[in-house]
Every structure is written in structure tokens, then in C-alpha cells.
Enzyme design. Structure first.
Site, PDB file in Angstrom:
ATOM      1  N   HIS A 145      31.991  30.819 -29.536  1.00  0.00           N
ATOM      2  CA  HIS A 145      32.831  31.238 -30.311  1.00  0.00           C
ATOM      3  C   HIS A 145      31.967  31.260 -32.059  1.00  0.00           C
ATOM      4  CE1 HIS A 145      36.754  31.562 -28.370  1.00  0.00           C
ATOM      5  NE2 HIS A 145      36.491  30.369 -28.004  1.00  0.00           N
ATOM      6  N   LYS A 190      39.452  23.641 -22.459  1.00  0.00           N
ATOM      7  CA  LYS A 190      40.885  23.645 -22.803  1.00  0.00           C
ATOM      8  C   LYS A 190      41.881  22.846 -22.079  1.00  0.00           C
ATOM      9  CE  LYS A 190      41.176  28.252 -24.719  1.00  0.00           C
ATOM     10  NZ  LYS A 190      41.336  29.646 -24.397  1.00  0.00           N
ATOM     11  N   ASP A 238      34.122  37.463 -23.071  1.00  0.00           N
ATOM     12  CA  ASP A 238      35.275  36.718 -23.315  1.00  0.00           C
ATOM     13  C   ASP A 238      36.319  37.631 -24.242  1.00  0.00           C
ATOM     14  OD1 ASP A 238      36.994  34.587 -23.583  1.00  0.00           O
ATOM     15  OD2 ASP A 238      36.065  33.735 -25.093  1.00  0.00           O
TER      16      ASP A 238
HETATM   17 FE   FE2 Z   1      37.042  29.757 -25.777  1.00  0.00          FE
END
Ligand code: FE2
Length: 329
Positions: A248, A198, A276
Site C-alpha cells: 500500500h 486482514k 491488487d
Molecule cells: Fe491490502
């Protein structure tokens, strides 16, 4: 500390353990001449006392000692030194394969068979110390990336502490699943680093409270690839990369980046996908208030078979969290 003491401190330190004082004196003289700081211990107990008080760079252990022998002591010293690479040379009078295998099982890094030549000893020491230096540099670079991951999210009130919590929860979950210490440690690091990519995504997109456009969504999804690339040069993060890339993915194959399905998704990535999501649910987000732990558990339980997560792992996770909640009440 005066200048002489500082020079002494910088010398690599070697712990020599033997049950014969004469052998210790010979070894001490020899290593001192080679420029090492030498600590000597007459037997295993004394060695354990020394290592608890002062850090040592390498140990040379006689195998045949009364009480705790060199193999046992080797195991104990390796454990006491934690995850750092702590080189141990075993000195033996025997040259039997069986003894070497026993030594290797105890974690020994090299062997010396009596009688040995000084040059043989010093060459082995030098090469192990070089290895140790490389290992600690590697640990250092890994620490830098971990610190960076925590620092990046610390500036954002919505994500502050998220990675560390995911790391801790993943490690805890690994323990609940009966995984080894090494695997639990790996899960902690993977949890801390899972979103490091990120760093490459615009803050505006990450903090946006409205729905993301298709293009913005595509950019956010890039974080798993960016994260994997950040960790690629780090050899020690080799096992973390699949978790970073695949956290993900969805059990039904509708996730990203590769659309992996079910057990094709790396096991640790399936674990971090759960921890998460759980931490995200119980944390405040720009677009919603946090759910309570009980609410999050119930939501995960209800979604056990909807295809997002590994249904067996979800069942275990829900049980673990429910038990914890029961204990906290
Ligand atoms: Fe992530």
C-alpha cells in the site's frame, strides 16, 4: 495393500542409475541392507521412465554413462521433480574440481568419488534425506498459510477469490515483464498472501459500506503489519514479507505503512500494488458496483502520473491488459 507392502511404502526410496549392471547390483544390495527401497535403472532413459511413474526420495547417478551423462540426467530429474527439494548424489571416478563445479551447476547436492566407503555413502544419504524432510515440512507449513489466506476471504462475497486472482495476475504480469520462473512463483505467493493480515481486522470494519472513521482507517492500515508478522516465523516466506508490508505504499510517498517513495518501494510490492488495485476495481465492493475491465484500464492509464503507482510499470500493465482485451474480443 497388506502390512508388508505398507512397511515397504514407508521406507525412503532411492533411485540408482548406472550403465553397468554389476555396479547396480552392488549398490542395490548395500542400500537394501541399510533399509532403503531401491529402484535401479540401467542408463538415463530407464531412469526417466521410472521417475515419471513413481516418486523417489533421492537419486544416485553415475556420471560417466553413454548417451545422456549424469550431469544432464541430474538436471532433467531436478526439473521433473518440480519445486520440491530432490536430492541427487553424483558418483564419479574423478576427483577433479572442474567435475565438481560441473556437477554443482547441474544442481547436484553431493558427490561420491570411486572407490568409496559404505559409511561415506550412507552418511551422505541420511543427511540429504533429513534435509528433504525438513524442506517438505516447510512446504507444508507454507501451503497451510496459503490455504488459510484463501479460506479467510472465501466467507466474504466481496473478497472471495481476490487474493488468488491477485496472485495469478501478478504472476502473469511478471511473465509479461520477462521475470524468471522463480520470481513469477514468488509473485503468485505474494499475491495470495498480500492481505493475510486482514485476519486480524474486525469484519465489521472490513464490510462497512459507509466511510470509515479515522480510527477505523488506522486499524485497516494495520493489516500490512499484521500480515508481515504472521509470515515472520516462516523462513521460506522471507522474500514475501516486503511485498506484504509495502503493497500500500505509493510512488509519491503518501502511502503506508512507511511512506516509502518511488524505487525505495520493493519492486514486487509495486507490482502487487497495481494488480491488487486492478482486481479491486473490477470486483464488486460493499459501496459500489464493479468497473468493467476497459473502464479499469482507462482509469489506470489516466492516473499513470498522479503518484499512486510506478508510472513505468503502469504503462506495461495497461499495455498487457489492453492486448489481452484485444485478444478476447
Ligand atoms: Fe491490502
Amino acid at each position: 495393500m497388506n502390512a508388508r507392502q505398507r512397511v515397504e511404502e514407508k521406507k525412503p526410496s532411492i533411485l540408482v542409475v548406472d550403465d553397468l549392471a554389476f555396479n547396480l547390483e552392488v549398490m542395490e544390495g548395500l542400500l537394501f541392507k541399510e533399509g532403503y527401497r531401491v529402484l535401479t535403472a540401467l542408463g538415463a532413459d530407464s531412469a526417466l521412465g521410472i521417475i515419471e511413474k513413481s516418486p523417489v526420495d533421492l537419486a544416485i547417478l553415475d556420471v560417466m554413462m553413454p548417451g545422456m551423462n549424469g550431469y544432464e540426467l541430474c538436471k532433467r530429474l531436478k526439473n521433473l521433480s518440480g519445486r520440491r527439494f530432490f536430492p541427487v548424489i553424483l558418483v564419479t571416478a574423478l576427483n577433479e574440481l572442474e567435475d565438481k563445479i560441473r556437477g554443482l551447476n547441474a544442481g547436484a547436492d553431493d558427490f561420491l568419488t570411486k572407490p568409496f566407503h559404505t559409511i561415506e555413502l550412507t552418511t551422505k544419504i541420511r543427511s540429504l534425506l533429513r534435509l528433504r524432510k525438513m524442506q517438505s515440512e516447510l512446504d507444508h507449513s507454507e501451503d497451510i498459510i496459503m490455504t488459510l489466506a484463501i479460506a479467510i476471504e472465501a466467507k466474504d462475497v466481496y473478497t472471495k477469490g481476490h487474493s488468488e486472482r491477485v496472485g495469478t495476475l501478478s504472476m502473469e504480469f511478471g511473465g509479461y515483464l520477462g521475470l524468471s520462473d522463480d520470481d513469477r512463483h514468488l509473485l503468485f505467493k505474494a499475491g495470495v498472501l498480500h492481505d493475510i493480515g486482514k485476519i486480524g481486522i474486525d469484519d465489521y470494519i472490513l464490510h462497512k459500506s459507509d466511510d470509515l472513521t479515522e480510527k477505523e482507517m488506522r486499524l485497516v492500515k494495520e493489516h500490512v503489519i499484521i500480515g508481515e508478522n504472521i509470515c515472520t516465523p516462516l523462513q521460506s516466506a522471507k522474500n514475501l514479507r516486503p511485498v506484504i508490508r509495502h503493497h500500500h505504499e505509493r510512488w509519491d510517498g503518501a502511502g503506508f505503512p512507511d511512506g516509502l517513495k518511488a524505487e525505495d518501494i520493493p519492486f514486487f510490492a509495486r507490482i502487487v500494488a497495481i494488480t491488487d488495485s486492478f482486481d479491486a476495481m473490477v470486483s464488486i465492493r460493499p459501496y459500489r458496483a464493479p468497473y468493467s475491465i476497459q473502464e479499469a484500464i482507462t482509469m489506470m492509464e489516466n492516473e499513470q502520473h498522479t503518484g499512486q503507482w510506478d508510472p513505468t510499470l503502469i504503462e506495461h500493465f495497461v499495455t498487457m491488459m489492453t492486448n489481452q482485451l484485444g485478444c478476447d474480443r
